[in-house]
Design an enzyme around this catalytic site. Structure first.
Site, mmCIF file in Angstrom:
data_model
loop_
_atom_site.group_PDB
_atom_site.id
_atom_site.type_symbol
_atom_site.label_atom_id
_atom_site.label_comp_id
_atom_site.label_asym_id
_atom_site.label_seq_id
_atom_site.Cartn_x
_atom_site.Cartn_y
_atom_site.Cartn_z
ATOM 1 N N SER A 1 7.672 -20.665 0.765
ATOM 2 C CA SER A 1 6.865 -19.970 1.806
ATOM 3 C C SER A 1 7.929 -19.557 2.919
ATOM 4 C CB SER A 1 6.041 -20.355 2.262
ATOM 5 O OG SER A 1 4.795 -19.627 2.941
ATOM 6 N N ASP B 1 2.161 -17.064 -2.595
ATOM 7 C CA ASP B 1 2.844 -18.208 -1.869
ATOM 8 C C ASP B 1 2.821 -19.422 -2.705
ATOM 9 O OD1 ASP B 1 3.479 -20.332 0.044
ATOM 10 O OD2 ASP B 1 2.555 -19.219 1.779
#
Length: 338
Positions: A50, A191
């Protein structure tokens, strides 16, 4: 005659955490400034999830940590544009039905930050060091790892624009829509934090399995984005309304802790350095752009604590550079220019 010491295989693992990556970037910038040395030249493998993936890719492309910190300061308010109460309320309602923020704005900011080569966007395969970037393919229902060409099998992500890989690992569900990548037809990525918010364990496994590095040769620096212990004792017998979003935080915190502690047990406590900062619950969120300066101050403050700074100086940014990364393949654009 003294034996020649074995060069450690250094792994840098960068957690996810949205705008809280400002903490991570500030810590890295402080270490680079203190040592006068570049992070990307001193690690054999960098893995990031991320916001940590954004950092990892930026470092791999040769950006100094201070420049990436400036990216968070300058682009954070543009990526997470929440200011007055009325806008916060509007974004919260919107999040019930569609992603909270614009994917296009995030991608444009990433492409600008990573720069260009010969008028074209930088490619993931241009990284100067080995990269491992977790994501999750929602269409095929499987974990996915974007990888540089550090093994014969890894040749299929090199031509992907670096901004697209960063977008894939950072597309937090409900915050951004799933990322589509032209080179990976039939996949949609969100993510990597849904399974590897702390990528330290993934990095250790990569080094052991594909790079054949013995555990006793590894030295791991695992860098967080701040954490807030959140007691849920009073909710243990509650239903969905009682738990609310706290169940997500609980799952993320548990997964994060499990990953770095398992990695530490594998390589040994003396070869695993975890750097993070405890905060109060509610102080910082994934999109807390109003707290960017505070997060940067926390990151720098933690980085220069005596015990941590001495360990980083001695074990990681000590002037003994990693062996040069020689990929087994290059992006087609680089081959065309050759």
């Amino acid at each position: 005659m003294n034996p020649i010491p074995i060069r450690p295989f250094r792994i840098l693992a960068l957690d996810g955490g949205g705008i809280k990556g400002t903490f991570t970037a500030a810590a890295l910038a402080a270490w680079e400034k203190d040592s006068g040395r570049r992070v990307c030249e001193h690690f054999d493998l960098i893995t990031g999830t991320s916001t940590g993936g954004i950092l990892a890719i930026g470092l791999g492309l040769g950006l100094p940590a201070e420049r990436i910190l400036q990216f968070y300061r300058e682009q954070g308010p543009r990526i997470f544009p929440i200011t007055r109460f009325t806008r916060r309320f509007t974004h919260t309602i919107r999040q019930l039905f569609r992603p909270k923020f614009s994917q296009a704005v995030l991608r444009a900011a990433l492409a600008e930050a990573f720069g260009a080569t010969d008028g074209r966007e930088r490619l993931f395969g241009e990284s100067r060091c080995r990269l491992l970037i977790p994501a999750y393919d929602t269409i095929r229902g499987r974990i996915f790892l974007f990888k540089t060409a550090h093994h014969e099998r890894f040749r299929y992500d090199l031509d992907i624009p670096a901004a697209d890989v960063a977008l894939a690992t950072a597309a937090a569900p409900t915050y951004f829509q799933a990322a589509r990548i032209r080179q990976h037809e039939g996949a949609g990525y969100v993510d990597g934090g849904v399974w590897a918010n702390n990528p330290a364990l993934a990095g250790v496994v990569e080094a052991v399995h594909f790079l054949k590095v013995p555990l006793e040769r590894m030295d791991v620096l695992s860098l967080g984005t701040t954490y807030a212990p959140d007691s849920v004792r009073e909710l243990a017998g509650s239903g969905f309304l009682g738990w609310g979003t706290r169940i997500v935080r609980l799952l993320m915190n548990a997964q994060d802790e499990a990953a770095w502690k398992q990695a530490m047990l594998l390589v040994g406590r003396e070869r695993f350095l975890r750097v993070d900062c405890e905060t109060r619950p509610g102080d910082y969120a994934l999109d807390s752009v109003a707290e960017i300066d505070a997060l940067a101050a926390l990151g720098r403050g933690k980085a220069v604590e005596k015990e941590i700074l001495e360990a980083v100086r001695a074990r990681f940014l000590n002037g003994v550079k990693a062996e040069p990364f020689v990929p087994v393949a290059k992006p087609s654009a680089q081959l065309a220019r050759a």
